[in-house]
Design a protein around this motif. Structure first.
Motif, mmCIF file in Angstrom:
data_model
loop_
_atom_site.group_PDB
_atom_site.id
_atom_site.type_symbol
_atom_site.label_atom_id
_atom_site.label_comp_id
_atom_site.label_asym_id
_atom_site.label_seq_id
_atom_site.Cartn_x
_atom_site.Cartn_y
_atom_site.Cartn_z
ATOM 1 N N GLU A 8 1.009 -1.146 0.137
ATOM 2 C CA GLU A 8 -0.154 0.032 -0.016
ATOM 3 C C GLU A 8 0.790 1.294 -0.031
ATOM 4 O O GLU A 8 0.506 2.245 -0.699
ATOM 5 N N VAL A 9 1.938 1.402 0.873
ATOM 6 C CA VAL A 9 2.958 2.528 0.880
ATOM 7 C C VAL A 9 3.535 2.559 -0.521
ATOM 8 O O VAL A 9 3.453 3.770 -1.136
ATOM 9 N N MET A 10 3.777 1.400 -0.987
ATOM 10 C CA MET A 10 4.802 1.528 -2.270
ATOM 11 C C MET A 10 3.695 1.905 -3.654
ATOM 12 O O MET A 10 4.060 2.769 -4.247
ATOM 13 N N ARG A 11 2.359 1.691 -3.531
ATOM 14 C CA ARG A 11 1.460 1.956 -4.278
ATOM 15 C C ARG A 11 1.448 3.710 -4.307
ATOM 16 O O ARG A 11 1.210 4.434 -5.298
ATOM 17 N N ASP A 12 1.081 4.389 -2.905
ATOM 18 C CA ASP A 12 1.176 5.390 -2.837
ATOM 19 C C ASP A 12 2.358 6.259 -3.528
ATOM 20 O O ASP A 12 2.306 7.375 -4.047
ATOM 21 N N VAL A 13 3.399 5.984 -3.105
ATOM 22 C CA VAL A 13 4.698 6.656 -3.723
ATOM 23 C C VAL A 13 4.873 6.396 -5.106
ATOM 24 O O VAL A 13 4.991 7.327 -5.897
ATOM 25 N N LEU A 14 4.418 5.257 -5.823
ATOM 26 C CA LEU A 14 4.476 5.050 -7.179
ATOM 27 C C LEU A 14 3.410 5.915 -7.767
ATOM 28 O O LEU A 14 3.727 6.685 -8.907
ATOM 29 N N GLN A 15 2.328 6.021 -7.155
ATOM 30 C CA GLN A 15 1.160 6.887 -7.785
ATOM 31 C C GLN A 15 1.565 8.542 -7.705
ATOM 32 O O GLN A 15 1.431 9.182 -8.727
ATOM 33 N N THR A 16 2.254 8.860 -6.645
ATOM 34 C CA THR A 16 2.592 10.339 -6.380
ATOM 35 C C THR A 16 3.829 10.688 -7.456
ATOM 36 O O THR A 16 3.925 11.737 -8.234
#
Length: 91
Positions: A8-16
Motif C-alpha cells: 500500500e505504501v509502495m502504491r502511494d509512492v508510485l502514484q505520486t
C-alpha cells in the motif's frame, strides 16, 4: 489511521511519482511517511527498478519507471480481484 502494508505504501509512492515526478517532500506528504521512511522506500524501489532519480535544475525528482507502472497496474488488479480493503478504497 490503521497500519498499512508495504504494498500500500509502495502504491502511494508510485502514484505520486507518476508523470513529471515528485520531490521527496511531496512523496512524504502524499504517502504519509517520515523522511527516513520515504528515503528507505525510495532506495529499495530504485534498486528494484520501480523508480528512478532525476536531477533537474539542481533538484532531485523521483519518477515511476515503466516497470513501476506495470507493478502498480498489477497491484490494482490484484486488489480488485481480492476485493482488499485498502486506504485508497476508504477515501
Amino acid at each position: 489511521m490503521r497500519n498499512r502494508q508495504r504494498d500500500e505504501v509502495m502504491r502511494d509512492v508510485l502514484q505520486t511519482a507518476m508523470g513529471p515526478g515528485a520531490g521527496i517532500s511531496r512523496i512524504m506528504f502524499s504517502a504519509c511517511l517520515s523522511h527516513s521512511q520515504a528515503t528507505a522506500y525510495l532506495q529499495q524501489m530504485m534498486e528494484d527498478g520501480l523508480v528512478v532519480n532525476d536531477i533537474e535544475q539542481g533538484k532531485k525528482y523521483y519518477r515511476t519507471t515503466p516497470k513501476g507502472v506495470e507493478y502498480l497496474a498489477a497491484l490494482n488488479r490484484m486488489c480488485e480481484l481480492l476485493q482488499m480493503e485498502t486506504r485508497a478504497s476508504e477515501i
